[in-house]
Design a protein around this motif. Sequence first.
Motif, mmCIF file in Angstrom:
data_model
loop_
_atom_site.group_PDB
_atom_site.id
_atom_site.type_symbol
_atom_site.label_atom_id
_atom_site.label_comp_id
_atom_site.label_asym_id
_atom_site.label_seq_id
_atom_site.Cartn_x
_atom_site.Cartn_y
_atom_site.Cartn_z
ATOM 1 N N CYS A 63 -82.046 -21.066 -33.578
ATOM 2 C CA CYS A 63 -81.279 -19.905 -33.126
ATOM 3 C C CYS A 63 -81.742 -19.421 -31.748
ATOM 4 O O CYS A 63 -82.928 -19.106 -31.570
ATOM 5 N N PRO A 64 -80.844 -19.285 -30.772
ATOM 6 C CA PRO A 64 -81.237 -18.791 -29.441
ATOM 7 C C PRO A 64 -81.487 -17.293 -29.391
ATOM 8 O O PRO A 64 -81.935 -16.778 -28.368
ATOM 9 N N SER A 65 -81.199 -16.567 -30.490
ATOM 10 C CA SER A 65 -81.444 -15.124 -30.518
ATOM 11 C C SER A 65 -82.883 -14.770 -30.863
ATOM 12 O O SER A 65 -83.334 -13.656 -30.579
ATOM 13 N N VAL A 66 -83.592 -15.689 -31.486
ATOM 14 C CA VAL A 66 -84.906 -15.364 -32.059
ATOM 15 C C VAL A 66 -85.892 -14.887 -31.000
ATOM 16 O O VAL A 66 -86.541 -13.845 -31.163
ATOM 17 N N ARG A 67 -86.013 -15.630 -29.916
ATOM 18 C CA ARG A 67 -87.006 -15.254 -28.906
ATOM 19 C C ARG A 67 -86.648 -13.942 -28.206
ATOM 20 O O ARG A 67 -87.493 -13.031 -28.120
#
Length: 441
Positions: free
Chosen positions: A33-37
């Motif tokens: 998921c690209p939202s995690v960071r």
Amino acid sequence: MKPNDISFETALQTRVEEMLDACTRCGKCVEACPSVRPAGIAETAAQDIITGIIDIVRNGKGPDVSRKWAQSCMLSGECIKACDEGVNPRFLLAMARAAAVKAEHELPERRRAGVEKYRDLGRDVTVLSRLQLDDEVLDRLGQKSASVATPSEVPDFVFYTGCNVLKTPHIALLALDIMDALGISYQVMGGPSHCCGILQLRASDIEMSGRMGTSSVDKLSHSKSGQVISWCPSCYVQFTETTLPAIERQRGARPFEMTPFLRFLDGRIEQLTPLLRERVAMRIALHRHSGVAGVMEAAEKILRAIPGIALVDLNQPAVGLQSVNLGVLPAFKRELQLAELEAAREANIDALVTVYHSDHRELCAHERDWPFRIVNLLELVGASMGLGRHDRYKELKIMQDADQIISECSDLIARHALDPAKAREVVVKSMLGDQPLPLRG
């Protein structure tokens, strides 16, 4: 239990339970998921985050880090690709958000919130479209009584606009012009009267979401091909991942298949290419979002078919369903938009090309401040085909003056009997206020 004997809510919940049972809690969806960071939860074990999501879906409560992941979902769809078990984590995150809202608010409050959001959307779409279009063009876009009547002859396809593209109507009109040139028969449906139910789902009013979505599905289920061509990616995800699968469980069959417009065009690229006769000598870059599989690939293929186009890769991240979905992480969104504009300047392009309407609304006014144009992909397709539609939305938004905009639109305000003061409120909030990355100066 036979199909038709179960409610929409029961059908939806059965599907949810099957996915929860299939989930192995491996955490691959979280890792992809690209939202995690940017959400600040990368240090938590992926297995713990997805386990918490399952808890939230089941009882509305779970660890804060899992709630934060659900609320930070940009609908990029990378989680779907990462899952080896056939689970749709994006769908489960939507169910987690709904379950969390349900746990905190009683149904009357949730229903009221859904109604208010629906009314706000209807007001904004109505006003902004009528500041730009007369009745004849509104009728063509399915927004007047005559246009929603059953046609005398069943069309090959139904073209479903969704709601918000009507704020930037030149995009939808170009889609219709292109289909006309291809000789395709269609009926246009969309706007608030054909709601997909997403606002009610977000408010966790599942019954009303199902009722509105099912009503729209029944209206859309009238074409020779059994196909609905869709424009809005949010509506596409809502229908294909929530509404249609539940209705299929209720009725034993799916009422229709839904295809995004650019994938539809890509499937007819051999028919489209001979119509791209005019040379469009431009060096361009494509503003990308990855949320609907195959759409950006189709966009690139269509652009490369236009004679004279030189497509430049800015090497920027392609995340989220469309620009509006990145709003859950506002600082990250502004960083991405600024980095792309700077990369576009350094690449010396003639135009940054949007696909979706929310991308265009948020980016178009930056044309005032940067040495390249902001145009929609269909404008370039249309230019090569000898078709043109004026981008009145961009013209108005670049003014950056609500009073000037209202003055410029005074004839249409009078013709549609709009209240100028209320129209000004919509312009301030939903046109000029729709600017995540501030303009320079």
